[in-house]
Design an enzyme around this catalytic site. Structure first.
Site, PDB file in Angstrom:
ATOM      1  N   CYS A 113       0.816  -1.232   0.000  1.00 24.58           N
ATOM      2  CA  CYS A 113       0.000   0.000   0.000  1.00 24.58           C
ATOM      3  C   CYS A 113       0.840   1.269   0.000  1.00 24.58           C
ATOM      4  O   CYS A 113       0.332   2.354  -0.276  1.00 24.58           O
ATOM      5  CB  CYS A 113      -0.954   0.007   1.185  1.00 24.58           C
ATOM      6  SG  CYS A 113      -2.169  -1.302   1.082  1.00 24.58           S
ATOM      7  N   HIS A 253      -3.241   7.498   2.326  1.00 23.64           N
ATOM      8  CA  HIS A 253      -3.635   6.195   1.800  1.00 23.64           C
ATOM      9  C   HIS A 253      -5.031   5.891   2.344  1.00 23.64           C
ATOM     10  O   HIS A 253      -5.313   6.097   3.519  1.00 23.64           O
ATOM     11  CB  HIS A 253      -2.638   5.132   2.259  1.00 23.64           C
ATOM     12  CG  HIS A 253      -3.091   3.736   1.968  1.00 23.64           C
ATOM     13  ND1 HIS A 253      -3.594   3.367   0.746  1.00 23.64           N
ATOM     14  CD2 HIS A 253      -3.144   2.621   2.762  1.00 23.64           C
ATOM     15  CE1 HIS A 253      -3.931   2.083   0.792  1.00 23.64           C
ATOM     16  NE2 HIS A 253      -3.672   1.616   2.001  1.00 23.64           N
ATOM     17  N   ASN A 283     -10.025   0.202  -0.135  1.00 21.58           N
ATOM     18  CA  ASN A 283      -8.556   0.221  -0.109  1.00 21.58           C
ATOM     19  C   ASN A 283      -8.044  -0.358  -1.431  1.00 21.58           C
ATOM     20  O   ASN A 283      -8.168  -1.560  -1.665  1.00 21.58           O
ATOM     21  CB  ASN A 283      -8.066  -0.603   1.091  1.00 21.58           C
ATOM     22  CG  ASN A 283      -6.551  -0.630   1.196  1.00 21.58           C
ATOM     23  OD1 ASN A 283      -5.847  -0.255   0.259  1.00 21.58           O
ATOM     24  ND2 ASN A 283      -6.053  -1.090   2.326  1.00 21.58           N
TER      25      ASN A 283
HETATM   26  N1  ACO Z   1     -18.511  -8.017   9.314  1.00 21.04           N
HETATM   27  C1  ACO Z   1     -18.923  -8.210  10.578  1.00 21.04           C
HETATM   28  N2  ACO Z   1     -18.087  -8.556  11.555  1.00 21.04           N
HETATM   29  C2  ACO Z   1     -16.783  -8.701  11.260  1.00 21.04           C
HETATM   30  C3  ACO Z   1     -16.288  -8.520   9.961  1.00 21.04           C
HETATM   31  C4  ACO Z   1     -17.208  -8.166   8.959  1.00 21.04           C
HETATM   32  N3  ACO Z   1     -16.839  -7.954   7.683  1.00 21.04           N
HETATM   33  N4  ACO Z   1     -14.962  -8.720   9.967  1.00 21.04           N
HETATM   34  C5  ACO Z   1     -14.615  -9.024  11.222  1.00 21.04           C
HETATM   35  N5  ACO Z   1     -15.715  -9.026  12.004  1.00 21.04           N
HETATM   36  C6  ACO Z   1     -15.807  -9.298  13.455  1.00 21.04           C
HETATM   37  C7  ACO Z   1     -14.628 -10.089  13.967  1.00 21.04           C
HETATM   38  O1  ACO Z   1     -14.815 -11.468  13.755  1.00 21.04           O
HETATM   39  C8  ACO Z   1     -14.621  -9.733  15.433  1.00 21.04           C
HETATM   40  O2  ACO Z   1     -15.613 -10.481  16.069  1.00 21.04           O
HETATM   41  P1  ACO Z   1     -15.351 -11.074  17.565  1.00 21.04           P
HETATM   42  O3  ACO Z   1     -15.145  -9.854  18.425  1.00 21.04           O
HETATM   43  O4  ACO Z   1     -16.605 -11.826  17.833  1.00 21.04           O
HETATM   44  O5  ACO Z   1     -14.100 -11.906  17.438  1.00 21.04           O
HETATM   45  C9  ACO Z   1     -15.089  -8.267  15.434  1.00 21.04           C
HETATM   46  O6  ACO Z   1     -15.737  -8.055  14.150  1.00 21.04           O
HETATM   47  C10 ACO Z   1     -13.954  -7.269  15.587  1.00 21.04           C
HETATM   48  O7  ACO Z   1     -12.918  -7.601  14.664  1.00 21.04           O
HETATM   49  P2  ACO Z   1     -11.589  -6.736  14.574  1.00 21.04           P
HETATM   50  O8  ACO Z   1     -10.687  -7.326  13.534  1.00 21.04           O
HETATM   51  O9  ACO Z   1     -11.026  -6.538  15.946  1.00 21.04           O
HETATM   52  O10 ACO Z   1     -12.203  -5.339  14.051  1.00 21.04           O
HETATM   53  P3  ACO Z   1     -11.502  -3.948  13.909  1.00 21.04           P
HETATM   54  O11 ACO Z   1     -12.237  -2.922  14.651  1.00 21.04           O
HETATM   55  O12 ACO Z   1     -10.008  -4.034  14.142  1.00 21.04           O
HETATM   56  O13 ACO Z   1     -11.720  -3.620  12.353  1.00 21.04           O
HETATM   57  C11 ACO Z   1     -10.434  -3.654  10.305  1.00 21.04           C
HETATM   58  C12 ACO Z   1     -11.164  -4.481  11.372  1.00 21.04           C
HETATM   59  C13 ACO Z   1     -11.427  -2.787   9.619  1.00 21.04           C
HETATM   60  C14 ACO Z   1      -9.790  -4.623   9.339  1.00 21.04           C
HETATM   61  C15 ACO Z   1      -9.347  -2.773  10.979  1.00 21.04           C
HETATM   62  O14 ACO Z   1      -8.631  -3.535  11.900  1.00 21.04           O
HETATM   63  C16 ACO Z   1      -8.378  -2.157   9.992  1.00 21.04           C
HETATM   64  O15 ACO Z   1      -8.718  -1.302   9.200  1.00 21.04           O
HETATM   65  N6  ACO Z   1      -7.076  -2.531  10.073  1.00 21.04           N
HETATM   66  C17 ACO Z   1      -6.018  -1.896   9.293  1.00 21.04           C
HETATM   67  C18 ACO Z   1      -6.019  -2.314   7.868  1.00 21.04           C
HETATM   68  C19 ACO Z   1      -4.874  -1.607   7.168  1.00 21.04           C
HETATM   69  O16 ACO Z   1      -4.694  -0.408   7.285  1.00 21.04           O
HETATM   70  N7  ACO Z   1      -4.033  -2.354   6.478  1.00 21.04           N
HETATM   71  C20 ACO Z   1      -2.814  -1.739   5.909  1.00 21.04           C
HETATM   72  C21 ACO Z   1      -2.954  -1.366   4.538  1.00 21.04           C
HETATM   73  S1  ACO Z   1      -3.499  -2.696   3.530  1.00 21.04           S
HETATM   74  C22 ACO Z   1      -2.155  -3.280   2.599  1.00 21.04           C
HETATM   75  O17 ACO Z   1      -1.012  -2.942   2.764  1.00 21.04           O
HETATM   76  C23 ACO Z   1      -2.498  -4.356   1.567  1.00 21.04           C
END
Ligand code: ACO
Length: 326
Positions: A113, A253, A283
């Site tokens: 990214c 980004h 993204n």
């Molecule tokens: N729909 C509903 N529930 C979901 C989904 C979904 N699509 N995905 C996960 N959940 C659930 C999980 O199972 C978890 O449930 P649990 O508490 O019962 O275990 C709950 O939601 C919370 O999951 P988290 O992963 O802790 O959610 P979070 O608030 O961290 O959000 C996200 C997830 C959006 C992916 C976030 O962590 C994020 O944006 N991370 C950074 C991503 C990023 O910037 N990546 C770098 C760039 S990408 C690259 O380089 C290719």
């Protein structure tokens, strides 16, 4: 002082729109969860016959048109991509041929990214050294080709697209003022594609275990990204002796609205000075910044003399920033 200056931008999004409502029918998720956790409402998905070089070509044509430059004037093409058309040759070489950029050298650059930031910084260094004067820098991705459509934690995040800029040598005050690049490979497995490379080539076992798709521990990546990006934008301010309020537009980004908001807060920047496209693009990895930059230019949000700060964080980990005086 010679530096790289952007004189044309272009972008391309595939026609197919994938909404959160459609994702609700594919995996166990809902619009409210996706919007509140990520800010994403829809993303684009490439057609079956569209590869990264096709998206890159469409974006490049528009950037060259905006720069009033013919492809055969280009000295170099750099394509930042995580989803090349083929393992080799490079997507940049395929793009060079499609464009008819006969005298341009061409190579791909992989920083996930952060790829566009790395590619633009690299192009600027070629210009500063005097080796090249006219460079096409592209971010192009068909991430849908490496998404596990059964994994709700990742398939809702990503989209396809391409953005391009034409960078030329400029002797004046305007252009790229600074670039800062970082990496830390110690936590590579928090965000990676486990197989399909030389460590574990594609096999029936890899396919059965779905190891050729993106794997991410989202919440752990989130924490590292917020800290690294906050530090990175402050590093850019300090190196240039400016304050957050001097920034006219932050083009981050587009991974997650909560990460974008946290970075704007570290800068003390109101949200009307932040370019946001994550709601409509998702993204798009290395394409996200040039897509957002082109949208900002075409919406009239970038003016001559504007101070624009670009920043990104991605797999590797990699992260960095670029400050531009437009
Ligand atoms: N729909 C509903 N529930 C979901 C989904 C979904 N699509 N995905 C996960 N959940 C659930 C999980 O199972 C978890 O449930 P649990 O508490 O019962 O275990 C709950 O939601 C919370 O999951 P988290 O992963 O802790 O959610 P979070 O608030 O961290 O959000 C996200 C997830 C959006 C992916 C976030 O962590 C994020 O944006 N991370 C950074 C991503 C990023 O910037 N990546 C770098 C760039 S990408 C690259 O380089 C290719």
């Amino acid at each position: 002082m010679i530096r790289g200056k952007i004189v044309g931008t272009g972008s391309y999004l595939p026609e197919k729109v994938l909404t959160n409502a459609e994702l609700e029918r594919m995996v166990d998720t809902d619009d409210e969860w996706i919007v509140s956790r990520t800010g994403i409402r829809e993303r684009r998905i490439a057609a079956d016959d569209e590869a990264s070089s096709d998206l890159a070509y469409q974006a490049s044509i528009k950037a060259l048109e905006a720069a009033s430059m013919a492809a055969n004037e280009l000295d170099l093409i750099i394509v930042a991509t995580t989803t090349p058309d083929l393992p080799f040759p490079s997507t940049a070489a395929l793009l060079q041929h499609k464009l008819g950029a006969g005298k341009a050298a061409a190579f791909d650059l992989q920083a996930v990214c952060t790829g566009f930031i790395y590619a633009l910084a690299t192009a600027d260094q070629y210009i500063r050294s005097g080796m090249y004067k006219k460079i096409l820098v592209v971010g192009a991705e068909v991430l849908s080709s490496i998404i596990d459509w059964q994994d709700r934690s990742t398939c809702i995040l990503f989209g396809d697209g391409a953005g391009a800029v034409v960078l030329v040598a400029n002797e004046g005050e305007s252009g790229i003022l600074s670039s800062h690049l970082h990496s830390d490979g110690s936590q590579a497995e928090l965000l990676y594609v486990p197989a399909g490379g030389s460590r574990q080539p594609i096999s029936q076992e890899v396919i059965d275990k779905r190891l050729h798709y993106i794997s991410m521990k989202g919440n752990e990546v989130f924490k590292v990204a917020v800290t690294a990006l906050g530090d990175s934008v402050l590093e850019a301010l300090e190196a240039n002796g400016i304050d957050g309020e001097d920034i006219d537009l932050l083009i981050p980004h587009q991974a997650n609205i909560r990460i974008i908001n946290a970075t704007a807060k570290r800068l003390g920047l109101p949200l009307d000075k932040v370019m946001i496209t994550v709601d409509r693009h998702g993204n798009t990895s290395s394409a996200s910044i040039p897509l957002a930059l082109d949208a900002a230019v075409r919406e009239g949000r970038v003016k001559e003399g504007s101070l624009i700060l670009l920043e990104a964080f991605g797999g590797g980990f990699t992260w960095g920033s670029i400050l531009i005086k437009w």
